[in-house]
Scaffold this active site. Structure first.
Site, PDB file in Angstrom:
ATOM      1  CG  ASP A   1      -1.821   1.131   1.365  1.00 57.66           C
ATOM      2  OD1 ASP A   1      -2.795   1.136   0.613  1.00 57.66           O
ATOM      3  OD2 ASP A   1      -1.594   2.028   2.200  1.00 57.66           O
TER       4      ASP A   1
ATOM      5  CD  GLU B   1      -1.938   2.707  -3.643  1.00 54.58           C
ATOM      6  OE1 GLU B   1      -2.955   3.340  -3.942  1.00 54.58           O
ATOM      7  OE2 GLU B   1      -1.548   2.577  -2.466  1.00 54.58           O
TER       8      GLU B   1
END
Ligand code: GLC
Length: 578
Positions: free
Chosen positions: A221, A294
């Protein structure tokens, strides 16, 4: 025989063998599950792990190889699980560790890989590490980024002008410690200090813990936020320069992000984690464990996440080029450019990936128009490399309407009612549509954490199973085609035939040639494929049609004259091999 099976028979499409030596992830179909909104097994209106387990067979039905689960770890849910208070525990809202173990066991039986969402940039402020850090405990005091700020005319102000992604200063005052801490997202998501080796080891152990539990990899993330610029010799942080497009100091765009994202050290963190995964595999065997990272960075920076001359990086640095750069008006040349740009910038020996939606973005059909839903599924699933589908995109789910009163996403709630719809991620997170029954079959309870979208009765798994050219059946058909050697391993050429039509050719010696044709706009188009591709066989057959098509599956067509109806996308297969 079902209609698709009989069509496959007519076209001579079997499930042909694929290159067994290629790593599993290279041409995998990934499917992102947002567990809160996928399937509720206990009637409280919030999806959970047992709900996911219950629906694993559905993933098989739609040809998915691996699923990335958004966070289900212990969390106060300020950012719905992206604020983790215990990195090694399941939140009771989602179930128990035993439930997760059962999910993994069932997934292994079904041969569906499980990818965990790893959230390294920050923890929750309710994480034991943060509580101890705020208390100044020696081991933990530098786990996070702290600074006393400055006092001017008796008024204390934050250490710098840095702004949080969720609005407002990225610094929050902590009474106990009498210092500010940095939070690039919500104030309940304090940023870790990755310059502290103990923090790195702590997070490395989180990876090892979940590898032991049997996960096949991690989606990492918000990695580009992991490092901030190092403090100067006085321990201070520089202000970021202003952007001129807003005067609102609370807006994330108020500053130009030169110190808070994309610091040169960041990809090296990923190299370190890759080494942990590879070492685990060396010691425990099994298939390659993977990292999907990401990062909303410029493409040249994204490429660093693949690795460098001496280190392997992530197998899958998310390719957000189509999300970030396309809109409903983009023409075929723009698509062509973005796709080829990724393929040409990718370091040699690496593999591509294609993403068009996720839990942070409006639904594909809402961004690009419902008439382009099949178009994007066809594109993503026939380009070379792996595809990543967000739950419900295979059904063509659209944004659900969520009123201001019902809005819960902190990114919207921290702003104003007047423009909350621009910021809210709730519309893409409304519950998955399983049936046309009560609450879309998502829950047996009487309410859901976000409202079920109004159109669920027409766009749901049950109904779409029964409609031959529904988005769901087009998606399943694509997954069959993806087994074809030319699409699995073949070369690819991506060309705009004109401003309106994009063509993707996939070919492999000894096999049929496949061409995906996408008519992006509302006019009827007639194209000569020989204008853009050389050496094509003269005759093709329709290998996939959609509800926009007037031609039938198996119909023959000359490569020199293919007519596409408004917004029609199809896949053609040559009648002879090359
Ligand atoms: C990522 C997630 C997003 C989350 C943020 C903070 O961008 O996709 O949902 O809010 O990181 O963890």
């Amino acid at each position: 025989m079902t209609s698709w099976a009989s069509i496959a028979f007519v076209l001579g499409l079997g499930l042909l063998a694929v290159d067994a030596s290629a790593p599993w992830w290279q041409t995998a179909s990934f499917y992102q599950i947002y567990p809160r909104s996928f399937k509720d097994s206990d009637g409280n209106g919030i999806g959970d792990l047992n709900g996911v387990t219950e629906k694993l067979e559905y993933l098989k039905e739609i040809g998915v190889t691996a699923t990335w689960l958004s966070p289900f770890l212990r969390s106060p849910m300020a950012d719905f699980g992206y604020d983790i208070s215990d990195f090694k525990e399941v939140d009771e809202l989602f179930g128990t560790m035993e439930d997760f173990e059962k999910l993994v066991a069932r997934a292994k039986q079904l041969n569906v890989k499980i990818i965990l969402d790893f959230v390294p940039n920050h923890s929750s402020d309710e994480c034991d590490w943060f509580i101890r850090s705020a208390a100044g405990e020696e081991k933990y005091k530098d786990y996070y980024i702290w600074h006393p700020g400055f006092v001017e005319n008796g008024v204390r102000r934050p250490p710098s002008n840095w702004v949080s992604v969720f609005r407002g200063s990225a610094w929050e005052w902590n009474e106990q410690r009498q210092e500010y801490y940095l939070h690039q997202f919500h104030k309940k998501q304090p940023d870790f200090n990755f310059r502290n080796p103990v923090v790195r080891e702590e997070m490395n152990n989180v990876l090892r813990f979940w590898l032991e539990k049997g996960v096949d990899g991690f989606r990492v993330d918000a990695i580009y936020h992991a490092f901030e610029v190092e403090a100067d010799e006085n321990g201070n942080y520089p202000d970021e320069p202003r952007n001129d497009w807003t005067d609102d100091p609370d807006e994330y765009g108020y500053t130009h992000k030169i110190y808070t994202v994309d610091q040169p050290e960041t990809p090296h963190l990923v190299y370190e984690w890759r080494e942990i995964l590879d070492q685990f595999q060396r010691e425990h065997g099994g298939d390659e464990r993977i990292l999907m990272v990401e990062t909303w960075s410029p493409i040249d920076i994204v490429m660093h996440y693949y690795g460098n001359e001496t280190a392997e990086g992530a197998q899958i640095p998310f390719n957000f080029q189509l999300i970030s750069n396309l809109n409903a008006d983009s023409d075929a040349y723009h698509y062509e450019y973005l796709i080829n740009n990724w393929l040409s910038k990718m370091p040699s020996g690496k593999s591509a990936n294609w993403v068009i939606g996720n839990h942070d973005k409006n639904r594909v059909g809402s961004r690009f128009g419902a008439e382009r839903i099949d178009l994007f599924n066809i594109l993503l699933l026939t380009l070379p490399g792996c595809s990543i589908t967000y739950q419900g995109e295979e059904l063509g789910m659209l944004d659900g309407y969520v009123s201001w009163e019902d809005t819960v996403d902190p990114q919207a709630c921290n702003g104003h009612e007047a423009d909350y719809m621009w910021n809210s991620r709730d519309p893409a997170r409304t519950p998955m549509h399983w049936t046309n029954g009560k609450l879309a079959g998502f829950t047996t309870g009487s309410e859901t954490w976000l409202p079920v979208a109004a159109d669920y009765a027409e766009r749901n798994v049950q109904t779409e199973r029964g409609i031959p050219l529904s988005h769901l059946n087009v998606y399943k058909r694509l997954q069959q085609l993806r087994q074809e050697p030319a699409i699995q391993q073949g070369a690819a050429e991506i060309k705009a035939v004109n401003g309106y039509v994009l063509a993707v050719e996939r070919y492999l010696s000894g096999n049929y040639v496949y061409i995906s044709l996408l008519n992006i706009f509302e006019h009827i188009e007639n194209v000569n494929l020989n204008d853009v591709f050389s050496g094509l066989p003269s005759t093709f057959q329709y290998a996939l049609v959609t509800d926009k098509s007037i031609r039938q599956l198996g119909d023959k067509v000359s490569s020199s004259s293919v007519t596409l109806m408004p917004y029609e996308s199809v896949v053609l297969r040559s009648t002879t091999t090359i």
